[in-house]
Design a protein around this motif. Structure first.
Motif, PDB file in Angstrom:
ATOM      1  N   THR A  83      13.325  -7.302   1.725  1.00 25.20           N
ATOM      2  CA  THR A  83      11.906  -7.288   2.062  1.00 25.20           C
ATOM      3  C   THR A  83      11.298  -8.626   1.673  1.00 25.20           C
ATOM      4  OG1 THR A  83      11.878  -4.923   1.543  1.00 25.20           O
ATOM      5  CG2 THR A  83       9.738  -6.043   1.692  1.00 25.20           C
ATOM      6  N   MET A 116       6.079  -7.443   4.405  1.00 24.36           N
ATOM      7  CA  MET A 116       4.801  -7.166   3.756  1.00 24.36           C
ATOM      8  C   MET A 116       3.733  -8.031   4.413  1.00 24.36           C
ATOM      9  SD  MET A 116       5.704  -6.884  -0.296  1.00 24.36           S
ATOM     10  CE  MET A 116       6.302  -5.335  -0.978  1.00 24.36           C
ATOM     11  N   THR A 165      10.737  -1.933   8.699  1.00 26.01           N
ATOM     12  CA  THR A 165       9.609  -1.306   8.003  1.00 26.01           C
ATOM     13  C   THR A 165       8.511  -2.333   7.796  1.00 26.01           C
ATOM     14  OG1 THR A 165      11.126   0.160   6.800  1.00 26.01           O
ATOM     15  CG2 THR A 165       8.894  -0.056   5.929  1.00 26.01           C
ATOM     16  N   PHE A 167       4.985  -2.917   5.597  1.00 20.71           N
ATOM     17  CA  PHE A 167       4.073  -2.511   4.526  1.00 20.71           C
ATOM     18  C   PHE A 167       2.776  -3.289   4.725  1.00 20.71           C
ATOM     19  CE2 PHE A 167       8.282  -1.761   2.673  1.00 20.71           C
ATOM     20  CZ  PHE A 167       8.129  -0.482   2.151  1.00 20.71           C
ATOM     21  N   GLU A 169      -0.886  -4.226   3.664  1.00 13.77           N
ATOM     22  CA  GLU A 169      -2.026  -4.232   2.751  1.00 13.77           C
ATOM     23  C   GLU A 169      -3.238  -4.386   3.664  1.00 13.77           C
ATOM     24  OE1 GLU A 169      -3.596  -6.636  -1.132  1.00 13.77           O
ATOM     25  OE2 GLU A 169      -1.480  -6.157  -0.930  1.00 13.77           O
ATOM     26  N   PHE A 220       3.721   1.617   7.060  1.00 11.51           N
ATOM     27  CA  PHE A 220       2.932   2.156   5.952  1.00 11.51           C
ATOM     28  C   PHE A 220       1.648   1.345   5.806  1.00 11.51           C
ATOM     29  CE2 PHE A 220       7.332   3.190   4.415  1.00 11.51           C
ATOM     30  CZ  PHE A 220       7.208   4.567   4.477  1.00 11.51           C
ATOM     31  N   SER A 222      -1.999   0.767   3.308  1.00  9.39           N
ATOM     32  CA  SER A 222      -2.630   1.011   2.006  1.00  9.39           C
ATOM     33  C   SER A 222      -3.953   1.752   2.151  1.00  9.39           C
ATOM     34  CB  SER A 222      -2.877  -0.324   1.284  1.00  9.39           C
ATOM     35  OG  SER A 222      -3.770  -1.134   2.045  1.00  9.39           O
ATOM     36  N   GLN A 235       1.006   4.769   2.418  1.00 10.10           N
ATOM     37  CA  GLN A 235       2.203   4.357   1.681  1.00 10.10           C
ATOM     38  C   GLN A 235       2.476   5.201   0.446  1.00 10.10           C
ATOM     39  OE1 GLN A 235       2.403   0.172   0.824  1.00 10.10           O
ATOM     40  NE2 GLN A 235       3.901   0.422  -0.812  1.00 10.10           N
ATOM     41  N   GLU A 241       6.458   2.234  -6.313  1.00 11.04           N
ATOM     42  CA  GLU A 241       6.606   0.779  -6.331  1.00 11.04           C
ATOM     43  C   GLU A 241       6.285   0.253  -7.725  1.00 11.04           C
ATOM     44  OE1 GLU A 241       4.163  -2.959  -4.322  1.00 11.04           O
ATOM     45  OE2 GLU A 241       4.447  -1.125  -3.162  1.00 11.04           O
ATOM     46  N   TYR A 311      14.012  -0.811  -1.180  1.00 13.90           N
ATOM     47  CA  TYR A 311      13.446  -2.089  -0.745  1.00 13.90           C
ATOM     48  C   TYR A 311      13.362  -3.010  -1.948  1.00 13.90           C
ATOM     49  CZ  TYR A 311      11.686   0.720   3.219  1.00 13.90           C
ATOM     50  OH  TYR A 311      11.575   1.552   4.301  1.00 13.90           O
TER      51      TYR A 311
END
Length: 348
Positions: A83, A116, A165, A167, A169, A220, A222, A235, A241, A311
């Motif tokens: 990741t 991310m 995937t 992620f 924010e 995912f 936040s 998430q 995490e 991850y």
């Protein structure tokens, strides 16, 4: 992460640091650890890099595909994926703090399978920014989300057995703003439905079934409300995490991030380990991504109730003094798939 804590002097230091070297395709004969003068000296999958004041050597620059070593018949949560932290924060933008040197396409081609991304409203669109006060500004923007999402669409189309995937924010406030950019980019074609995600610590679907159903993009957010309003998975319903930044790289410590449930909460089937400092400096990242990273994933294994990470998130993912992040993911896949120290020992 989105907090904008870097002063101008640090930004300039990171961007002009002499350690900056681009990895390119290799075609030479030198092995891992051999002294080298350029990437072309090293075998395929290796790059030539000088770690600190050491002599330049060939280091790994590509992932081992666990599906090719073993198979894709295990539940998704039985695999580990490299990741990149702030995957969009790529070198080359003046006055911007970079955490990666490769483009998103290069990251994906090197085996990165989780990104991310910090998403914001800006100029009537969704942008990636490294910003503050939950707002994107001209000096903090990187690029439009749809441009990267189109690249991701092309990658998933060209690689029909791969799963990625995201992620997010997420600071997008515009109604259905994210849904629109996913739809316009074509990525809805690969969407993994929220209702198919495992809850209560149960195993996720088998990877081979995810591939067969073309459910190859896991997203995912936040923003908790978007699971209901836009069908984007919140998430913290699915992932635990550890802390990020300087507080997340302390030796022999692995505590949960503030938003996350405790790492020992086994009702979440996925574990994410962050390992990067608050201020990204490539010269230091070399050591961070080497033995320190291996130590951290072992520490977090214990902290997460004897669970290996799915991850592992890093800055400058190709920077190391040898096997680096790729070796760390090999270890994780070995432990997850067959209880061995390296995925190559799982071949059967």
């Amino acid at each position: 992460m989105a907090s904008f804590k870097f002063v101008f002097a640090v930004a300039v230091l990171v961007m002009v640091h002499p350690a900056a070297i681009s990895f390119v395709s290799s075609s030479g004969s030198l092995e891992l650890g051999d002294q080298c003068s350029s990437d072309e000296d090293c075998k395929v999958g290796l790059g030539c890099f000088k770690c600190g004041i050491d002599i330049a050597t060939c280091v790994r620059s590509n992932i081992t595909d666990p599906f090719s070593v073993v198979n894709n018949s295990m539940p998704f949560n039985k695999y580990a994926f490299l990741t990149t932290h702030n995957s969009y924060a790529i070198e080359g933008k003046p006055l911007h703090v970079a955490t990666q040197e490769d483009t998103i396409v290069q990251q994906l081609n090197s085996g990165v399978r989780a990104l991310m991304l910090d998403t914001y409203d800006y100029q009537g669109d969704v942008w990636f920014c490294h910003s503050f006060d939950e707002k994107c500004f001209e000096l903090t923007k990187f690029n439009r989300a749809i441009d990267t999402f189109k690249e991701l669409f092309a990658f998933l189309t060209a690689n029909p057995s791969e799963i990625v995937t995201l992620f997010l924010e997420d600071y997008v406030k515009s109604p259905n703003g994210l849904t629109k950019v996913f739809t316009d980019s074509g990525l809805k074609k690969f969407w993994f439905p929220v209702q198919n995600m495992a809850l209560g610590g149960r195993d996720w679907p088998l990877v081979k079934d995810m591939v067969a159903n073309n459910h190859r993009l896991i997203v995912f957010t936040s923003a908790e409300s978007k699971q209901v309003t836009e069908g984007i998975a919140y998430q913290w319903n699915y992932v635990v995490e550890n802390q990020y930044g300087d507080d997340g790289v302390k030796p022999d410590e692995c505590s949960n991030r503030g938003e996350s449930k405790l790492l020992t909460d086994k009702t979440k089937a996925l574990v994410l380990v962050n390992h990067f400092k608050t201020v990204p400096v490539k010269l230091l990242t070399c050591e961070e991504n080497s033995e320190q990273l291996l130590d951290m994933i072992k520490t977090c294994y214990v902290a997460a109730g004897n669970r290996w990470a799915n991850y592992v998130a890093v800055n400058f993912y190709k920077r190391s003094d040898g096997g680096g992040t790729f070796q760390a993911v090999d270890k994780l896949n070995g432990e997850l798939l067959c209880g061995r120290d390296d995925v190559h020992a799982c071949s059967f």
